[in-house]
Write a protein that holds these residues in place. Structure first.
Motif, PDB file in Angstrom:
ATOM      1  N   LEU A 145      31.612  36.755  69.063  1.00 63.48           N
ATOM      2  CA  LEU A 145      32.520  36.424  67.963  1.00 63.48           C
ATOM      3  C   LEU A 145      33.014  34.984  68.040  1.00 63.48           C
ATOM      4  O   LEU A 145      33.103  34.301  67.024  1.00 63.48           O
ATOM      5  CB  LEU A 145      33.708  37.391  67.971  1.00 63.48           C
ATOM      6  N   TYR A 146      33.302  34.491  69.262  1.00 63.12           N
ATOM      7  CA  TYR A 146      33.823  33.130  69.382  1.00 63.12           C
ATOM      8  C   TYR A 146      32.763  32.077  69.070  1.00 63.12           C
ATOM      9  O   TYR A 146      33.091  30.914  68.853  1.00 63.12           O
ATOM     10  CB  TYR A 146      34.408  32.891  70.782  1.00 63.12           C
ATOM     11  N   GLY A 147      31.491  32.460  69.040  1.00 62.25           N
ATOM     12  CA  GLY A 147      30.432  31.512  68.710  1.00 62.25           C
ATOM     13  C   GLY A 147      30.110  31.448  67.233  1.00 62.25           C
ATOM     14  O   GLY A 147      29.199  30.722  66.829  1.00 62.25           O
ATOM     15  N   GLN A 148      30.841  32.193  66.412  1.00 63.49           N
ATOM     16  CA  GLN A 148      30.571  32.226  64.980  1.00 63.49           C
ATOM     17  C   GLN A 148      31.315  31.099  64.278  1.00 63.49           C
ATOM     18  O   GLN A 148      32.529  30.990  64.393  1.00 63.49           O
ATOM     19  CB  GLN A 148      30.998  33.573  64.385  1.00 63.49           C
ATOM     20  N   ALA A 149      30.558  30.297  63.543  1.00 57.47           N
ATOM     21  CA  ALA A 149      31.177  29.250  62.737  1.00 57.47           C
ATOM     22  C   ALA A 149      31.657  29.849  61.420  1.00 57.47           C
ATOM     23  O   ALA A 149      31.368  31.009  61.098  1.00 57.47           O
ATOM     24  CB  ALA A 149      30.171  28.121  62.483  1.00 57.47           C
ATOM     25  N   SER A 150      32.378  29.052  60.654  1.00 60.24           N
ATOM     26  CA  SER A 150      32.932  29.561  59.397  1.00 60.24           C
ATOM     27  C   SER A 150      31.846  29.930  58.402  1.00 60.24           C
ATOM     28  O   SER A 150      32.003  30.842  57.600  1.00 60.24           O
ATOM     29  CB  SER A 150      33.868  28.523  58.782  1.00 60.24           C
ATOM     30  N   GLY A 151      30.707  29.247  58.453  1.00 63.64           N
ATOM     31  CA  GLY A 151      29.622  29.562  57.531  1.00 63.64           C
ATOM     32  C   GLY A 151      28.870  30.821  57.895  1.00 63.64           C
ATOM     33  O   GLY A 151      28.098  31.352  57.088  1.00 63.64           O
ATOM     34  N   LEU A 152      29.057  31.313  59.128  1.00 68.88           N
ATOM     35  CA  LEU A 152      28.334  32.503  59.579  1.00 68.88           C
ATOM     36  C   LEU A 152      29.095  33.788  59.290  1.00 68.88           C
ATOM     37  O   LEU A 152      28.491  34.847  59.147  1.00 68.88           O
ATOM     38  CB  LEU A 152      28.051  32.404  61.087  1.00 68.88           C
ATOM     39  N   LEU A 153      30.417  33.717  59.252  1.00 70.40           N
ATOM     40  CA  LEU A 153      31.227  34.909  59.026  1.00 70.40           C
ATOM     41  C   LEU A 153      31.426  35.114  57.522  1.00 70.40           C
ATOM     42  O   LEU A 153      31.954  34.246  56.834  1.00 70.40           O
ATOM     43  CB  LEU A 153      32.586  34.770  59.711  1.00 70.40           C
ATOM     44  N   ASP A 154      30.981  36.242  57.040  1.00 71.68           N
ATOM     45  CA  ASP A 154      31.208  36.604  55.648  1.00 71.68           C
ATOM     46  C   ASP A 154      31.469  38.096  55.581  1.00 71.68           C
ATOM     47  O   ASP A 154      31.624  38.764  56.611  1.00 71.68           O
ATOM     48  CB  ASP A 154      30.033  36.182  54.754  1.00 71.68           C
ATOM     49  N   ASP A 155      31.505  38.660  54.393  1.00 75.45           N
ATOM     50  CA  ASP A 155      31.836  40.079  54.257  1.00 75.45           C
ATOM     51  C   ASP A 155      30.722  41.001  54.737  1.00 75.45           C
ATOM     52  O   ASP A 155      30.942  42.195  54.911  1.00 75.45           O
ATOM     53  CB  ASP A 155      32.193  40.398  52.802  1.00 75.45           C
ATOM     54  N   LYS A 156      29.522  40.472  54.987  1.00 75.22           N
ATOM     55  CA  LYS A 156      28.407  41.307  55.467  1.00 75.22           C
ATOM     56  C   LYS A 156      28.136  41.129  56.958  1.00 75.22           C
ATOM     57  O   LYS A 156      27.180  41.692  57.473  1.00 75.22           O
ATOM     58  CB  LYS A 156      27.137  40.979  54.685  1.00 75.22           C
ATOM     59  N   TRP A 157      28.971  40.359  57.659  1.00 72.64           N
ATOM     60  CA  TRP A 157      28.717  40.096  59.071  1.00 72.64           C
ATOM     61  C   TRP A 157      28.786  41.379  59.896  1.00 72.64           C
ATOM     62  O   TRP A 157      27.916  41.652  60.714  1.00 72.64           O
ATOM     63  CB  TRP A 157      29.731  39.081  59.587  1.00 72.64           C
ATOM     64  N   ILE A 158      29.834  42.181  59.682  1.00 78.41           N
ATOM     65  CA  ILE A 158      29.989  43.427  60.436  1.00 78.41           C
ATOM     66  C   ILE A 158      28.885  44.409  60.077  1.00 78.41           C
ATOM     67  O   ILE A 158      28.352  45.111  60.947  1.00 78.41           O
ATOM     68  CB  ILE A 158      31.393  44.026  60.195  1.00 78.41           C
ATOM     69  N   THR A 159      28.501  44.461  58.811  1.00 78.56           N
ATOM     70  CA  THR A 159      27.413  45.352  58.397  1.00 78.56           C
ATOM     71  C   THR A 159      26.111  44.968  59.089  1.00 78.56           C
ATOM     72  O   THR A 159      25.368  45.835  59.560  1.00 78.56           O
ATOM     73  CB  THR A 159      27.225  45.273  56.867  1.00 78.56           C
TER      74      THR A 159
END
Length: 200
Positions: A145-159
């Motif tokens: 999780l700490y390696g995720q940039a803002s462009g990588l996290l979206d509403d489908k990340w957990i899915t």
């Protein structure tokens, strides 16, 4: 043809069960490890952040450990017990074929689904001129999780993590453990058989 269809349906059913377990019951696997890591001062993350960061390796290790358990032998022992208790009903049951267990190939459909999702994913920060070159593709699907940039996290990340990546790693690790267990038991049987035949 019908055997192949039912076999593929079993593989998809196993994937379905693993995906549900990943979404609903992942805290069962991760909570004891988080408690141990907190007591040993290995992490200062809260439980949710720890689960999202280390869910993939924990789930893969759980799949490997479950693959080492001989569930087929338990099922055979239960069927033998059923035959001894109700011999008339056991005669009506057809014998199970000695086919390849579906767990050895259940990773194939989820891996295909993962590869389709992995190759078609586009970052919000991808270039307009080169939409196929999305930076951080591996970090999004496999990174903590700490390696995720803002462009990588979206509403489908957990899915993507809980439906595609997690079940794929779980089923691959489970299939490797089952294959390893089968190889070890076949080797042990082949080593035991010549000695017993010589003694007879």
């Amino acid at each position: 043809m019908l055997k192949a269809v039912t076999w593929c349906a079993k593989c998809l059913f196993i994937y379905f069960l693993v995906a549900i377990a990943a979404i609903r019951f992942s805290w069962i696997f991760a909570t004891p490890i988080w408690q141990l890591a907190t007591k040993m001062h290995w992490t200062h993350l809260n439980r949710l952040a720890y689960l999202l960061s280390y869910f993939l390796p924990i789930f893969a290790a759980t799949g490997f450990l479950l693959g080492l358990i001989p569930f087929g032998k338990f099922g055979k022992a239960l069927s033998d017990l059923f035959r001894s208790l109700l011999p008339s009903a056991a005669k009506q049951l057809p014998p199970e074929p000695d086919a390849v267990p579906p767990i050895l190939w259940a990773w194939v459909p989820v891996t295909l689904a993962f590869l389709i999702r992995f190759t078609t994913w586009q970052s919000r920060n991808s270039s307009v001129f080169d939409t196929q070159r999305s930076v951080g593709r591996v970090e999004r699907f496999f990174g903590p999780l700490y390696g995720q940039a803002s462009g990588l996290l979206d509403d489908k990340w957990i899915t993507d993590r809980f439906i595609f990546t997690g079940p794929m790693l779980f089923l691959i690790a489970c299939a490797l453990a089952v294959l390893l267990r089968h190889r070890v038991t076949v080797t042990n049987k082949s080593q035991v058989d010549p000695g017993t035949s010589e003694s007879i």
